[in-house]
Design a protein around this motif. Structure first.
Motif, PDB file in Angstrom:
ATOM      1  N   ALA A  59       0.832  -1.207   0.000  1.00 45.31           N
ATOM      2  CA  ALA A  59       0.000   0.000   0.000  1.00 45.31           C
ATOM      3  C   ALA A  59       0.867   1.259   0.000  1.00 45.31           C
ATOM      4  CB  ALA A  59      -0.933  -0.012   1.207  1.00 45.31           C
ATOM      5  N   TYR A  60       1.955   1.234   0.749  1.00 42.52           N
ATOM      6  CA  TYR A  60       2.912   2.355   0.817  1.00 42.52           C
ATOM      7  C   TYR A  60       3.514   2.635  -0.557  1.00 42.52           C
ATOM      8  CZ  TYR A  60       7.700   4.141   1.983  1.00 42.52           C
ATOM      9  OH  TYR A  60       8.907   4.805   2.053  1.00 42.52           O
ATOM     10  N   ALA A  61       3.992   1.579  -1.239  1.00 43.83           N
ATOM     11  CA  ALA A  61       4.599   1.755  -2.552  1.00 43.83           C
ATOM     12  C   ALA A  61       3.574   2.249  -3.570  1.00 43.83           C
ATOM     13  CB  ALA A  61       5.225   0.445  -3.017  1.00 43.83           C
ATOM     14  N   CYS A  62       2.381   1.687  -3.533  1.00 45.31           N
ATOM     15  CA  CYS A  62       1.338   2.116  -4.476  1.00 45.31           C
ATOM     16  C   CYS A  62       0.959   3.581  -4.246  1.00 45.31           C
ATOM     17  CB  CYS A  62       0.114   1.222  -4.342  1.00 45.31           C
ATOM     18  SG  CYS A  62       0.307  -0.435  -5.062  1.00 45.31           S
ATOM     19  N   ALA A  63       0.922   3.993  -2.991  1.00 41.48           N
ATOM     20  CA  ALA A  63       0.587   5.392  -2.704  1.00 41.48           C
ATOM     21  C   ALA A  63       1.644   6.327  -3.279  1.00 41.48           C
ATOM     22  CB  ALA A  63       0.461   5.594  -1.198  1.00 41.48           C
ATOM     23  N   LEU A  64       2.923   5.961  -3.193  1.00 38.88           N
ATOM     24  CA  LEU A  64       3.982   6.826  -3.708  1.00 38.88           C
ATOM     25  C   LEU A  64       4.040   6.827  -5.229  1.00 38.88           C
ATOM     26  CD1 LEU A  64       6.930   6.194  -1.192  1.00 38.88           C
ATOM     27  CD2 LEU A  64       5.574   8.280  -1.479  1.00 38.88           C
ATOM     28  N   THR A  65       3.726   5.705  -5.862  1.00 37.44           N
ATOM     29  CA  THR A  65       3.781   5.640  -7.331  1.00 37.44           C
ATOM     30  C   THR A  65       2.469   6.053  -7.990  1.00 37.44           C
ATOM     31  OG1 THR A  65       3.169   3.291  -7.299  1.00 37.44           O
ATOM     32  CG2 THR A  65       5.530   3.822  -7.327  1.00 37.44           C
ATOM     33  N   GLY A  66       1.411   6.166  -7.195  1.00 39.77           N
ATOM     34  CA  GLY A  66       0.119   6.546  -7.759  1.00 39.77           C
ATOM     35  C   GLY A  66      -0.626   5.409  -8.429  1.00 39.77           C
ATOM     36  N   VAL A  67      -0.245   4.171  -8.149  1.00 40.52           N
ATOM     37  CA  VAL A  67      -0.923   3.004  -8.719  1.00 40.52           C
ATOM     38  C   VAL A  67      -2.025   2.563  -7.760  1.00 40.52           C
ATOM     39  CG1 VAL A  67      -0.654   0.577  -9.375  1.00 40.52           C
ATOM     40  CG2 VAL A  67       1.114   2.240  -9.966  1.00 40.52           C
ATOM     41  N   PRO A  68      -3.273   2.434  -8.212  1.00 39.08           N
ATOM     42  CA  PRO A  68      -4.332   1.974  -7.306  1.00 39.08           C
ATOM     43  C   PRO A  68      -4.005   0.585  -6.753  1.00 39.08           C
ATOM     44  CG  PRO A  68      -5.277   2.873  -9.328  1.00 39.08           C
ATOM     45  CD  PRO A  68      -3.802   2.775  -9.557  1.00 39.08           C
ATOM     46  N   ARG A  69      -4.005   0.460  -5.433  1.00 34.23           N
ATOM     47  CA  ARG A  69      -3.650  -0.829  -4.817  1.00 34.23           C
ATOM     48  C   ARG A  69      -4.534  -1.954  -5.341  1.00 34.23           C
ATOM     49  NH1 ARG A  69      -3.295  -5.118  -4.132  1.00 34.23           N
ATOM     50  NH2 ARG A  69      -3.051  -6.413  -2.281  1.00 34.23           N
ATOM     51  N   ALA A  70      -5.819  -1.693  -5.513  1.00 31.15           N
ATOM     52  CA  ALA A  70      -6.750  -2.745  -5.931  1.00 31.15           C
ATOM     53  C   ALA A  70      -6.513  -3.213  -7.367  1.00 31.15           C
ATOM     54  CB  ALA A  70      -8.187  -2.254  -5.777  1.00 31.15           C
ATOM     55  N   SER A  71      -5.705  -2.459  -8.123  1.00 35.14           N
ATOM     56  CA  SER A  71      -5.509  -2.799  -9.541  1.00 35.14           C
ATOM     57  C   SER A  71      -4.373  -3.783  -9.764  1.00 35.14           C
ATOM     58  CB  SER A  71      -5.239  -1.532 -10.355  1.00 35.14           C
ATOM     59  OG  SER A  71      -3.932  -1.024 -10.082  1.00 35.14           O
ATOM     60  N   VAL A  72      -3.586  -4.098  -8.722  1.00 38.81           N
ATOM     61  CA  VAL A  72      -2.438  -4.986  -8.892  1.00 38.81           C
ATOM     62  C   VAL A  72      -2.608  -6.235  -8.021  1.00 38.81           C
ATOM     63  CG1 VAL A  72      -0.873  -3.117  -9.497  1.00 38.81           C
ATOM     64  CG2 VAL A  72      -1.090  -3.810  -7.101  1.00 38.81           C
ATOM     65  N   THR A  73      -1.989  -7.318  -8.470  1.00 35.83           N
ATOM     66  CA  THR A  73      -2.092  -8.601  -7.771  1.00 35.83           C
ATOM     67  C   THR A  73      -0.700  -9.132  -7.480  1.00 35.83           C
ATOM     68  OG1 THR A  73      -4.122  -9.103  -9.002  1.00 35.83           O
ATOM     69  CG2 THR A  73      -3.033 -10.945  -7.878  1.00 35.83           C
ATOM     70  N   VAL A  74      -0.518  -9.690  -6.294  1.00 35.34           N
ATOM     71  CA  VAL A  74       0.749 -10.320  -5.926  1.00 35.34           C
ATOM     72  C   VAL A  74       0.506 -11.812  -5.716  1.00 35.34           C
ATOM     73  CG1 VAL A  74       2.615 -10.442  -4.243  1.00 35.34           C
ATOM     74  CG2 VAL A  74       1.627  -8.224  -4.859  1.00 35.34           C
ATOM     75  N   ILE A  75       1.302 -12.639  -6.397  1.00 30.69           N
ATOM     76  CA  ILE A  75       1.229 -14.089  -6.271  1.00 30.69           C
ATOM     77  C   ILE A  75       2.523 -14.577  -5.640  1.00 30.69           C
ATOM     78  CG2 ILE A  75       1.124 -16.276  -7.536  1.00 30.69           C
ATOM     79  CD1 ILE A  75      -0.455 -14.740  -9.711  1.00 30.69           C
ATOM     80  N   THR A  76       2.422 -15.284  -4.540  1.00 23.21           N
ATOM     81  CA  THR A  76       3.607 -15.847  -3.877  1.00 23.21           C
ATOM     82  C   THR A  76       3.728 -17.318  -4.258  1.00 23.21           C
ATOM     83  OG1 THR A  76       3.261 -14.353  -2.000  1.00 23.21           O
ATOM     84  CG2 THR A  76       4.779 -16.195  -1.684  1.00 23.21           C
ATOM     85  N   LEU A  77       4.864 -17.693  -4.824  1.00 23.14           N
ATOM     86  CA  LEU A  77       5.082 -19.078  -5.224  1.00 23.14           C
ATOM     87  C   LEU A  77       5.209 -19.965  -3.986  1.00 23.14           C
ATOM     88  CD1 LEU A  77       7.686 -18.492  -8.068  1.00 23.14           C
ATOM     89  CD2 LEU A  77       5.275 -19.073  -8.333  1.00 23.14           C
ATOM     90  N   PRO A  78       4.502 -21.080  -3.945  1.00 22.95           N
ATOM     91  CA  PRO A  78       4.513 -21.909  -2.732  1.00 22.95           C
ATOM     92  C   PRO A  78       5.878 -22.480  -2.376  1.00 22.95           C
ATOM     93  CG  PRO A  78       3.327 -22.985  -4.542  1.00 22.95           C
ATOM     94  CD  PRO A  78       3.584 -21.583  -4.964  1.00 22.95           C
ATOM     95  N   ASP A  79       6.717 -22.764  -3.367  1.00 23.16           N
ATOM     96  CA  ASP A  79       8.041 -23.324  -3.089  1.00 23.16           C
ATOM     97  C   ASP A  79       9.158 -22.300  -3.265  1.00 23.16           C
ATOM     98  OD1 ASP A  79       7.060 -25.881  -2.534  1.00 23.16           O
ATOM     99  OD2 ASP A  79       6.937 -26.350  -4.657  1.00 23.16           O
ATOM    100  N   GLY A  80       8.793 -21.039  -3.449  1.00 25.35           N
ATOM    101  CA  GLY A  80       9.802 -19.995  -3.554  1.00 25.35           C
ATOM    102  C   GLY A  80      10.285 -19.705  -4.951  1.00 25.35           C
ATOM    103  N   PHE A  81      10.248 -20.690  -5.855  1.00 24.01           N
ATOM    104  CA  PHE A  81      10.693 -20.440  -7.221  1.00 24.01           C
ATOM    105  C   PHE A  81      10.172 -21.525  -8.156  1.00 24.01           C
ATOM    106  CE2 PHE A  81      13.768 -23.307  -5.508  1.00 24.01           C
ATOM    107  CZ  PHE A  81      14.263 -24.058  -6.562  1.00 24.01           C
ATOM    108  N   VAL A  82      10.246 -21.248  -9.440  1.00 22.68           N
ATOM    109  CA  VAL A  82       9.851 -22.213 -10.465  1.00 22.68           C
ATOM    110  C   VAL A  82      11.112 -22.844 -11.020  1.00 22.68           C
ATOM    111  CG1 VAL A  82       8.747 -22.549 -12.706  1.00 22.68           C
ATOM    112  CG2 VAL A  82       7.763 -20.940 -11.056  1.00 22.68           C
ATOM    113  N   SER A  83      11.324 -24.113 -10.762  1.00 21.79           N
ATOM    114  CA  SER A  83      12.495 -24.807 -11.297  1.00 21.79           C
ATOM    115  C   SER A  83      12.309 -25.059 -12.779  1.00 21.79           C
ATOM    116  CB  SER A  83      12.700 -26.138 -10.571  1.00 21.79           C
ATOM    117  OG  SER A  83      13.688 -26.906 -11.219  1.00 21.79           O
ATOM    118  N   ALA A  84      13.409 -24.926 -13.544  1.00 25.28           N
ATOM    119  CA  ALA A  84      13.331 -25.087 -14.994  1.00 25.28           C
ATOM    120  C   ALA A  84      12.779 -26.449 -15.398  1.00 25.28           C
ATOM    121  CB  ALA A  84      14.713 -24.887 -15.613  1.00 25.28           C
ATOM    122  N   GLY A  85      12.975 -27.483 -14.577  1.00 26.08           N
ATOM    123  CA  GLY A  85      12.527 -28.818 -14.946  1.00 26.08           C
ATOM    124  C   GLY A  85      11.251 -29.263 -14.252  1.00 26.08           C
TER     125      GLY A  85
END
Length: 421
Positions: A59-85
């Motif tokens: 919310a802090y970053a969106c307020a400074l950049t002027g991006v509506p918080r509700a317009s962006v989505t954050v997805i957290t990967l369950p294992d931390g990263f996507v392995s190439a294989g």
């Protein structure tokens, strides 16, 4: 929006470009920095990250950049990263992004690093990898990207391009002890580097006065076939870098600055180059342009940097290349976005607060001290990476009109927040 679809910011700091993926503890520490990618979000974008992003920080970053918080989505990967294989991990990431997109087209994936996982994610979404015209064009650049994110690959390329390098050798693990002995016969100190290493991880410093040395103390990476670089240890007075981007029109310098280091590890950055090292800018930029030409000829497009060392006797030596978004690329983009037109002085740093704070408490303290970034003035302190896991080790950026103002902001921050920097 000014583009025909949303952009997926893929914060793949956990990538085999930087270090062997078996080094999970190191990768976990780096992954914590992925939160800084929120500063690149535009309305409608999706951020895919290996670690959660705190709601207060977002919310802090969106307020400074002027991006509506509700317009962006954050997805957290369950294992931390996507392995190439790992096809299952790909499918899970792709489905999560599609759900977040809610039928809107995905224009591009913007990764921190161009690696196999980034290309795979883009293909799964039917998108390109920014700034390439297609996922196939990005895939064609993977070979040179992998080459120049290694110590051996950079050393051989830099020699061919005429950069000044410390005396050294590339060798296999089994040969390291012999090469160390050879170099210590002519140099007082040497440094041993794993082929894939970043942030000072895995470096070993040895001296001729240090007595017998056992190769068993090498970092447990690379196996017997892995490459290592053994170099004379330069008596480093200052560490500097130039950051560029390249594409169809060739390399273009973006900014340069001085790296702040402790024990050889990166802790922050100051840009532009201070007066004491500004005379090295032309040679540093020439090296960057040469490397950029090499990259462009092999199909790479996007950001890259050259790190270098200024010796105690005033000689510039090339150190390594980083062909990816680095620890300075996103902060600089944030500074340009927040400060607007002009050429501000800026820095990043790290400090230990005297007590743990929540993110909201930390922001409140900045405002009470009147050092929080003020959009009207275009300067001040930004907590650019969110709340630290331990509650006390904060990463910050400071933006100012000049060096004197920047130093005043930092001094006030440190004197009121810390017991030790």
């Amino acid at each position: 929006m000014d583009r025909p679809g949303l952009q997926v910011l893929y914060a793949n700091l956990v990538s085999d470009l930087a270090v062997d993926l078996e080094q999970r503890e190191v990768l976990g520490a780096w992954a914590e920095q992925a939160t800084r990618e929120v500063w690149l979000l535009r309305s409608g974008d999706v951020l895919v990250t290996p670690v959660p992003v705190g709601e207060a920080f977002l919310a802090y970053a969106c307020a400074l950049t002027g991006v509506p918080r509700a317009s962006v989505t954050v997805i957290t990967l369950p294992d931390g990263f996507v392995s190439a294989g790992d096809r299952g991990a790909y499918r899970a990431a792709v489905e999560a992004v599609r759900e977040a997109a809610a039928g809107r087209p995905v224009a591009a994936v913007l990764p921190t690093a161009l690696d196999d996982a980034a290309v795979g994610l883009a293909r799964g979404l039917g998108a390109t990898v920014a700034p390439y015209a297609s996922a196939a064009a990005a895939e064609a650049a993977l070979d040179v990207t992998h080459l120049l994110n290694t110590k051996a690959g950079f050393r051989s390329t830099a020699q061919a391009l005429g950069m000044r390098l410390p005396d050294g050798r590339v060798c296999r693990r089994a040969e390291v002890a012999g090469v160390v002995g050879e170099l210590l016969a002519s140099h007082e100190r040497v440094v041993v580097k794993p082929d894939r290493s970043a942030g000072g991880h895995g470096l070993l410093f040895l001296s001729s006065a240090g007595g017998p040395w056992d190769a068993g103390t090498l970092a447990p990476v690379g196996g017997t076939e892995g490459l290592w670089v053994v170099e004379e240890e330069i008596d480093v007075a200052r560490s500097v870098s130039v950051q560029l981007e390249t594409g169809g029109e060739g390399p273009k310098p973006l900014f340069s600055g001085e790296m702040r280091t402790v024990g050889g590890s990166f802790t922050g950055y100051l840009s532009p180059l201070p007066a004491a090292v500004a005379r090295f800018a032309p040679e540093l930029e020439a090296w960057g342009r040469a490397l950029g030409g090499f990259l462009t000829e092999r199909g790479y497009a996007g950001p890259f940097g050259v790190d270098a060392m200024v010796s105690a006797d005033g000689v510039l030596y090339a150190g390594e290349s980083n062909v990816r978004r680095t620890a300075t690329t996103t902060p600089q983009a944030m500074v340009a976005r927040l400060a607007g037109p002009g050429d501000p002085t800026w820095a990043t740093g790290r400090l230990r607060a005297s007590a743990p704070y929540s993110f909201e408490e930390a922001v409140d303290r900045l405002h009470i001290l009147r050092i929080a970034f003020d959009p009207a003035r275009g300067e001040g302190i930004v907590l650019y990476s969110g709340a630290p896991a331990d509650g006390v080790t904060w990463r910050y950026a400071v933006i100012a009109d000049d060096r004197d103002s920047l130093e005043r902001y930092e001094e006030l921050l440190r004197s009121t927040w810390t017991t030790a920097s």
